[in-house]
Every structure is written in structure tokens, then in C-alpha cells.
Enzyme design. Structure first.
Site, short mmCIF file in Angstrom:
data_model
loop_
_atom_site.label_atom_id
_atom_site.label_comp_id
_atom_site.label_asym_id
_atom_site.label_seq_id
_atom_site.Cartn_x
_atom_site.Cartn_y
_atom_site.Cartn_z
CE LYS A 11 -104.03 55.91 -46.71
NZ LYS A 11 -102.86 56.72 -46.95
CE1 TYR A 51 -102.78 56.50 -40.95
CE2 TYR A 51 -105.18 56.86 -40.93
CZ TYR A 51 -104.15 56.15 -41.44
OH TYR A 51 -104.24 55.69 -42.71
CG PHE A 59 -99.65 64.71 -42.56
CD1 PHE A 59 -100.16 63.53 -42.30
CD2 PHE A 59 -98.17 64.94 -42.66
CE1 PHE A 59 -99.27 62.58 -41.56
CE2 PHE A 59 -97.48 63.80 -42.01
CZ PHE A 59 -97.81 62.58 -41.53
CG ASN A 114 -100.94 57.42 -50.00
OD1 ASN A 114 -102.06 56.80 -49.62
ND2 ASN A 114 -100.14 57.91 -49.35
CG HIS A 117 -102.18 52.61 -43.69
ND1 HIS A 117 -101.38 53.50 -42.92
CD2 HIS A 117 -101.88 51.23 -42.77
CE1 HIS A 117 -100.73 53.07 -41.74
NE2 HIS A 117 -101.16 51.74 -41.51
CD GLU A 128 -100.57 50.39 -38.56
OE1 GLU A 128 -100.13 51.59 -38.49
OE2 GLU A 128 -100.40 49.43 -39.58
#
Length: 140
Positions: A11, A51, A59, A114, A117, A128
Site C-alpha cells: 500500500k 474495494y 471506512f 497497514n 493487502h 482480485e
């Protein structure tokens, strides 16, 4: 255990801090092979499509903004039990709960930022991977 493929995304918080190599080393040290990889810049719309399963969650907008805030590295990892192994190497979503030595324990800045993913199931992994890669790009 079967050979699997899973999607991994490094990310924007991690690419900004030049952690791609350190993160990839953790995957490779765990026995996962990187069989496809590219650095891209998502638009907010592209992040939203990826997403969209989270569209109703509070969120979602913040996640899409974050994922479009800088370059990401999308990649396909392959190996025995790759989905579970990847999730183990990543650690818990909340870095405060992540086991020592995991990517999120070492590199994540927060629950939202974080660093990585990973797909959570074989069906999700297939969807994905297809979102970011054509079959010709998967070079095992």
C-alpha cells in the site's frame, strides 16, 4: 497442501517509505514466489471498484482516498497454501494485534495505513488477481 495463488498489494504508506524490498523479502523468506508484479497509481474510482465489497462500511471512502494517495505495488504470490501463508506473514489488520515479525507489526502505521493487502479466500484471490493482471502476466 495445494499450490495456490493470491493477490498482494503493498500500500501507499509502505511504498512512500521505500519498504517494497523489505516486504517482498518477508514473502520470499516464507516460501512464497512473486510470479507477477507491477507498480501502479490507482485512481479513486479504480480503488472504489476494487474495494466495492466494502462500499456500505464507514471506512470505504477513506480507504479509497488512501489507496489512491500514492503508488502501490500489486503482485501475485504463489506457493503451498499461499493465501493462508500470506495472511500469516502480513499479520493482524490492527498492527497492535499483529504478531512480532509480521509485516504489519514491523511496518504498519495504523489500522488504516497497514502497509499490505492480501486476498482472504481462493474465490477472492481469483477475482482480485484478474482485476489487476491478465493471464499473460502471470509468469510462474
Amino acid at each position: 497442501m495445494a499450490i495456490e495463488r493470491t493477490l498482494s498489494i503493498i500500500k501507499p504508506d509502505a511504498t512512500k517509505r521505500n519498504l517494497t524490498g523489505k516486504i517482498n523479502a518477508k514473502f520470499e523468506d516464507a516460501g512464497l514466489r512473486i510470479i507477477a508484479q507491477k507498480r501502479i497509481q490507482l485512481t479513486k474510482d479504480q480503488a472504489g471498484k476494487f474495494y466495492e465489497v466494502h462500499a456500505a462500511r464507514p471506512f470505504y471512502d477513506e480507504l479509497c482516498e488512501f489507496m489512491a494517495s500514492g503508488p502501490v505495488v500489486v503482485q501475485v504470490l504463489e506457493g503451498e497454501g499461499a493465501i493462508g501463508k500470506n495472511r500469516e506473514v502480513m499479520g493482524a489488520t490492527n498492527p497492535a494485534d499483529a504478531a512480532a515479525g509480521t509485516i504489519r507489526a514491523e511496518f504498519a502505521e495504523s489500522v488504516g495505513e497497514n502497509s499490505v493487502h492480501g486476498s482472504d479466500a481462493p474465490e477472492t484471490a481469483a477475482e482480485e488477481i484478474a482485476f489487476y493482471f491478465s493471464g499473460l502476466e502471470l509468469v510462474g
